[in-house]
Design an enzyme around this catalytic site. Structure first.
Site, short mmCIF file in Angstrom:
data_model
loop_
_atom_site.label_atom_id
_atom_site.label_comp_id
_atom_site.label_asym_id
_atom_site.label_seq_id
_atom_site.Cartn_x
_atom_site.Cartn_y
_atom_site.Cartn_z
N PHE A 118 0.80 -1.22 0.00
CA PHE A 118 0.00 0.00 0.00
C PHE A 118 0.84 1.27 0.00
O PHE A 118 0.40 2.31 -0.48
CB PHE A 118 -0.93 0.02 1.22
N GLY A 124 -3.31 -13.46 -3.58
CA GLY A 124 -1.85 -13.51 -3.57
C GLY A 124 -1.33 -14.94 -3.57
O GLY A 124 -0.37 -15.27 -4.28
N GLY A 142 6.58 -6.44 0.91
CA GLY A 142 5.74 -6.52 2.10
C GLY A 142 6.57 -6.84 3.32
O GLY A 142 7.78 -6.58 3.37
N SER A 143 5.95 -7.43 4.31
CA SER A 143 6.62 -7.72 5.57
C SER A 143 7.57 -8.90 5.43
O SER A 143 7.41 -9.77 4.57
CB SER A 143 5.58 -8.03 6.66
N THR A 144 8.54 -8.94 6.33
CA THR A 144 9.49 -10.05 6.35
C THR A 144 8.77 -11.36 6.66
O THR A 144 9.09 -12.41 6.08
CB THR A 144 10.58 -9.79 7.41
N GLY A 185 6.94 -12.40 3.54
CA GLY A 185 7.93 -12.66 2.51
C GLY A 185 8.62 -13.99 2.68
O GLY A 185 8.93 -14.68 1.70
N GLU A 225 11.35 -7.72 -1.51
CA GLU A 225 11.65 -6.42 -0.92
C GLU A 225 10.86 -6.35 0.39
O GLU A 225 9.67 -6.04 0.39
CB GLU A 225 11.27 -5.28 -1.86
N CYS A 238 9.70 1.63 3.68
CA CYS A 238 10.62 0.58 4.14
C CYS A 238 11.99 1.16 4.41
O CYS A 238 12.79 0.57 5.14
CB CYS A 238 10.69 -0.54 3.11
N THR A 239 12.27 2.36 3.88
CA THR A 239 13.56 3.02 4.12
C THR A 239 13.49 4.08 5.21
O THR A 239 14.45 4.82 5.42
CB THR A 239 14.07 3.68 2.82
N GLY A 289 14.69 7.63 0.05
CA GLY A 289 14.88 8.24 -1.25
C GLY A 289 16.00 7.55 -2.00
O GLY A 289 17.12 7.46 -1.51
#
Length: 529
Positions: free
Chosen positions: A182, A246, A262-264, A267, A284, A318-319, A479
């Site tokens: 999202f 999914g 998404g989440s670890t 994932g 990712e 995520c960053t 970024g």
């Protein structure tokens, strides 16, 4: 089915909806795309869908924007079939011809830059500058992919055998499954689709169930370009729904590569299921990013970078910077400046669609609950709130940007990624200790060091420095330019998207030997007479 709702009734005329929810210009954009009439959330060359109804909720007000009818698992299977059937036609187009269509997709996105960016802000909740910036990122990766379409490389190696040629060629794999999140409902799909398409693959995309309008609008723009040139729309298919949709993508052996953001936790499950069928996954996943400020850093610059990295997108990147690691000589001064900057943020909280807004809402009520739970755990673990810590009393899902100190680095809440604007403060006495602290979490996405020392920089980027996939110096953790590969190590998944040689995720390697002579020598000089 796609219904736009008013405040007081379950279904009203288009004009009433437009005056309540969106500006006239954005309403015109929605109408142009056909989003003001009933539309399903599946596209495989035609729009259909007979699954459950999901709601798109405005993060700004907490009210329902629209209801979308999703795909059934059988319809997803059908969409995969159509994407698979369209693949030979797409793959046999010359790569520059595929690049030309991707270029035109970029142009259509450019023509709709502002209204599509507004739709991202409306549905996801990020401020308008970031919503527009996200569409620009898709445009940029289209430009990058066009150049790539004329540069996709192979290799020629010297053969040890007379009259033999030894080649290496990269071929498309077929259908790529893209499951996006999202927080970047357009850009991450753009990274994957633009590169995968110029490589010769077709796409089946599942966007987040909480941002279905953005997925539908983006797909309509892409489909208009494909259909204009007689290319099956199923080359870029869209499916909509929850975890069952999914799972259908993840489990289907006709999809050799699945890109998941998404989440670890999820994932890890995706990776295992895809591996079980000998597919490849591009992951990712979570980040637990640290920004280190050395004693010689430019503090004004470091504070500005930290503010955006900590509170940009309301901490839902995520960053996002989750940990600030400060040298003890500058800790108090830096923290004072940071608090002052946070105070200025409070005066610019509001509707993300308004130009002056600098800080918008969290995406959902679930995100607000996670924010509150994280603060409770931090306090019970010995943490002290330096700034913020509360939900803001206004409609929607607004919370205060929060700074917490006093926790141990190995505290459970510190080791966990919370998708919210919470940053934890740590004090160190040396760069060696700061690097060890940076590397002490399971995730390994983004990291930053602020310093003027070349010795510090050399140590930071050395093999024994940051263990993250993204290592920055004198810029924040958030970024990234599209020219570099984006992704992380350890529990972040190890995937790479966007630039550099990330295109190799979407192709298969073929080693080719051609004998153009009249003899049949064996390798290594083996004789078999």
């Amino acid at each position: 089915m796609f219904r736009l709702l008013s405040r007081n009734t379950s279904y009203v005329s288009e004009l009433q909806m437009a005056r309540y929810l969106v500006t006239d210009s954005q309403y015109g954009f929605l109408k142009q795309l056909g989003l003001t009439t009933e539309n399903p959330g599946l596209y495989d060359g035609e729009w259909r869908g007979s699954g459950e109804i999901i709601e798109s909720i405005s993060p700004t007000t907490g009210e329902i924007i629209a209801k979308v009818r999703t795909s059934t698992t059988q319809e997803v299977n059908d969409a995969i079939t159509k994407a698979h059937e369209a693949w030979p036609q797409w793959a046999t187009l010359p790569a520059p011809a595929r690049g030309e269509l991707v270029r035109q997709i970029g142009e259509e996105l450019r023509n709709n830059l502002k209204p599509l960016g507004q739709l991202v802000s409306l549905e996801m909740g990020k401020i308008l500058a970031e919503g527009i910036g996200e569409i620009q990122e898709f445009i940029d990766i289209c430009d990058y992919a066009v150049g790539l379409s004329r540069m996709l490389s192979g290799s020629i190696f010297p053969s040890e055998r007379k009259n033999h040629a030894l080649l290496e060629k990269w071929n498309p794999v077929g259908v790529i499954g893209v499951i996006s999140a999202f927080n970047f409902p357009v850009a991450v799909y753009g990274w994957n689709s633009a590169i995968a398409m110029v490589c010769g693959n077709t796409i089946v995309w599942k966007g987040a169930p909480t941002t279905p309008l953005v997925s539908i609008a983006t797909t309509k723009i892409i489909a208009s370009v494909l259909e204009r040139h007689g290319v099956p729309g199923s080359v870029a298919s869209l499916v909509t729904g929850g975890s069952d949709i999914g799972e259908t993508i993840v489990n289907d052996a006709r999809i050799p590569v699945v890109s998941f953001t998404g989440s670890t936790n999820i994932g890890r499950k995706v990776a295992l299921k895809v591996q079980e069928r000998f597919g490849k996954s591009l992951l990712e996943l979570g980040g637990n990013n640290a920004l280190i400020v050395a004693q010689d850093a430019n503090l004004e610059m470091a504070v500005r970078a930290a503010v955006f990295s900590c509170v940009g997108t309301a901490g839902q990147r995520c960053t996002t910077t989750r940990r600030l690691i400060l040298h003890n000589e500058i800790k108090d001064e830096f923290l004072g400046k940071l608090k002052k900057a946070y105070e200025s943020i409070l005066g610019r909280i509001g509707d993300p669609l308004k130009n002056n807004t600098l800080y918008g809402p969290l995406h959902s009520q679930r995100a607000v609950d996670d924010y509150k739970n994280a603060i409770d755990k931090a306090l019970t673990s010995g943490g002290t709130i330096e700034f913020g810590g509360k939900q803001i009393d206004r409609p929607g899902f607004y919370v205060e940007p929060t700074i917490i100190s006093g926790l141990l680095p190995d505290a459970e809440i510190v080791q966990k990624e919370t998708f919210a604007p919470i940053v934890y403060i740590f004090e160190v006495n040396s760069l060696e200790d700061a690097i060890a602290l940076n590397n002490s979490v399971k995730q390994g996405l983004s990291s930053s060091l602020f310093t003027k020392s070349m010795e510090n920089i050399s140590q930071w980027i050395s093999p024994c420095g940051s263990d993250c996939g993204i290592i920055n110096v004198n810029i924040g953790t958030s970024g990234a330019e599209i020219g570099g590969a984006f992704g992380g190590e350890k529990a972040t998944g190890g995937g790479r998207e966007s630039g550099s040689d990330a295109w190799k995720h979407y192709v298969r390697r073929a080693t080719i030997t051609i004998n153009y002579g009249n003899e049949l020598p064996l390798a290594q000089g083996i004789k078999f007479e």
